[in-house]
Design an enzyme around this catalytic site. Structure first.
Site, PDB file in Angstrom:
ATOM      1  N   CYS A 178       0.975  -1.291   0.006  1.00 55.61           N
ATOM      2  CA  CYS A 178       0.367   0.317  -0.167  1.00 55.61           C
ATOM      3  C   CYS A 178       0.426   0.892   0.309  1.00 55.61           C
ATOM      4  O   CYS A 178       0.424   2.503   0.134  1.00 55.61           O
ATOM      5  CB  CYS A 178      -0.561  -0.017   0.679  1.00 55.61           C
ATOM      6  N   ASP A 227       2.745   2.674   2.388  1.00 52.31           N
ATOM      7  CA  ASP A 227       3.281   2.813   3.434  1.00 52.31           C
ATOM      8  C   ASP A 227       3.965   3.398   3.938  1.00 52.31           C
ATOM      9  O   ASP A 227       4.982   2.296   4.050  1.00 52.31           O
ATOM     10  CB  ASP A 227       1.589   2.122   5.121  1.00 52.31           C
ATOM     11  N   CYS A 233      -2.560   5.519   4.791  1.00 54.74           N
ATOM     12  CA  CYS A 233      -4.200   6.130   5.419  1.00 54.74           C
ATOM     13  C   CYS A 233      -4.372   6.055   7.186  1.00 54.74           C
ATOM     14  O   CYS A 233      -3.573   6.125   7.811  1.00 54.74           O
ATOM     15  CB  CYS A 233      -4.981   4.526   5.142  1.00 54.74           C
ATOM     16  N   CYS A 263      -2.013  -2.679   9.562  1.00 57.32           N
ATOM     17  CA  CYS A 263      -1.709  -1.154  10.021  1.00 57.32           C
ATOM     18  C   CYS A 263      -1.088  -0.864  11.715  1.00 57.32           C
ATOM     19  O   CYS A 263      -0.188  -0.872  11.708  1.00 57.32           O
ATOM     20  CB  CYS A 263      -2.690  -0.297   9.499  1.00 57.32           C
TER      21      CYS A 263
END
Lengths: 243, 140
Positions: free
Chosen positions: B37, B39, B64, B107
């Site tokens: 993603c 991140d 996110c 996450c």
């Protein structure tokens, strides 16, 4: 967090079945003997096309085979057969479409092969993939370097976006970012070259078990993860510069 | 997908954003990321050399809302704990606190890895072996 591919690795290539219609052996899509459509057997995408698990694929050959099989398996052709055969035709056609879509894309194809070989791609490390387990210090170094780079770039992008919000245009920063973008694109191309080398090494292997194979697979996992990072960064820079 | 109130709170009002001097002997830095993603999460701690208590924690996360909230919460939680207590923080606790949906669990894993990586870096500076190898690179 299981993978999304419903087809599990088969122990070996083409398995022999008995034709449900005439009882003859060694039928795959159709019975060799009477030509009847066979039940949907769980085969991987490579096997479905009758190919070994090799990564260098000729696109024209793939396309040809896709269209040929589509014409043979299309549900319309089975409108006047048993309900069972109609279902099989539908299942096989949908499997064929998935197979084609996956194999024609170089990255999806590589990811698919890695999953078939039992590796985890883009999954959390808690699952302890072969790659993570086998990852030495040097690879960690390379990855943290990439993380540093990603972090720095994101800081710059954020600065650019804040400037834009305040109605300012920092041309120096924009020029820097444009340079970064081309550098990233170049890196991406270089990485694709490296991935291709791994393909060749994989394809040249006579035996896909053992240490040499797992080394190649591990480097492919590592390359893909770096690639996915780079691709995201390129996308972010493009978006920021387009704003 | 709707974020929980707690995620929104941390997202719009993140705690402890910033950075500490990564060259300081009292500071441990953890930089982790999730390639799929894109991140990137940096978490830093400043540890009191006498008490081994984490006195300060800062983070900066590009990602996110859940990634930002997870790391924001992580800095809140490690502050005031000893290094060993901080190592005991599990991603499942973050999931529970923030009511993260299954697709966002990674996450919280990232935040846990960031804590471990920061502590690992700090331990390296102290010349002691990390109890568990710091996962410099998270989320394969």
């Amino acid at each position: 967090m299981t993978n999304t591919f419903e087809i599990l690795p088969q122990p070996s290539g083409q398995s022999s079945h008995q034709c449900w219609s005439c009882g003859d052996m060694r039928a795959a899509l159709f019975c060799d003997s009477c030509g009847s459509l066979q039940p949907a057997a769980p085969t991987d995408y490579f096997t479905f096309f009758g190919w070994p698990r090799k990564l260098n694929l000729e696109m024209p050959a793939l396309e040809r085979e896709y269209y040929r099989l589509s014409r043979l398996l299309h549900p319309d052709l089975f409108a006047n057969t048993t309900t069972q055969e109609q279902t099989w035709s539908l299942q096989k056609t949908s499997h064929l479409n998935d197979a084609y879509r996956t194999l024609r894309d170089p990255i999806l194809r590589t990811e698919y092969l890695l999953r078939l070989q039992g590796l985890q791609v883009h999954e959390k490390p808690a699952g302890a993939s072969l790659a993570a387990a086998a990852m030495g210090e040097s690879k960690k170094g390379a990855s943290s370097e990439l993380l540093e780079e990603a972090f720095e770039l994101n800081m710059q992008l954020e600065e650019l976006q804040m400037n834009h919000k305040m109605g300012e245009h920092d041309e120096d920063l924009e020029r820097q970012l444009a340079e970064q973008e081309s550098a990233l694109v170049a890196k991406l191309a270089q990485l694709d070259g490296e991935l291709h080398q791994q393909w060749n090494q994989w394809d040249a292997l006579a035996n896909t078990d053992g240490l040499p194979a797992s080394k190649i697979l591990d480097s492919m996992v590592e390359l893909l993860s770096r690639r996915s990072y780079l691709r995201n960064l390129v996308r972010d820079v493009k978006e920021a510069l387009a704003d | 997908m709707a974020y929980s109130d707690k995620v929104l709170d941390h997202y719009s009002n993140p705690r402890n954003v910033g950075s500490l001097d990564k060259n300081s002997n009292e500071v441990g830095t953890g930089l982790v990321g999730a390639p799929e993603c894109g991140d990137v999460m940096k978490l830093q701690i400043r540890v009191n050399p006498v008490t081994q208590i984490i006195e300060e924690a800062k983070f900066k996360t590009f990602g996110c809302g859940s990634a930002i909230a997870s790391s924001s919460l992580a800095t809140e939680w490690v502050k005031g704990r000893t290094v060993d207590e901080a190592l005991a923080i599990k991603n499942t606790e973050i999931v529970k606190e923030l009511a993260l949906p299954p697709v966002k669990i990674h996450c919280s894993v990232l935040a846990e890895d960031a804590i471990r990586a920061a502590i690992g870096d700090w331990k390296k500076k102290q010349g002691t072996e990390a109890t568990e190898p710091a996962k410099v690179q998270a989320a394969q």
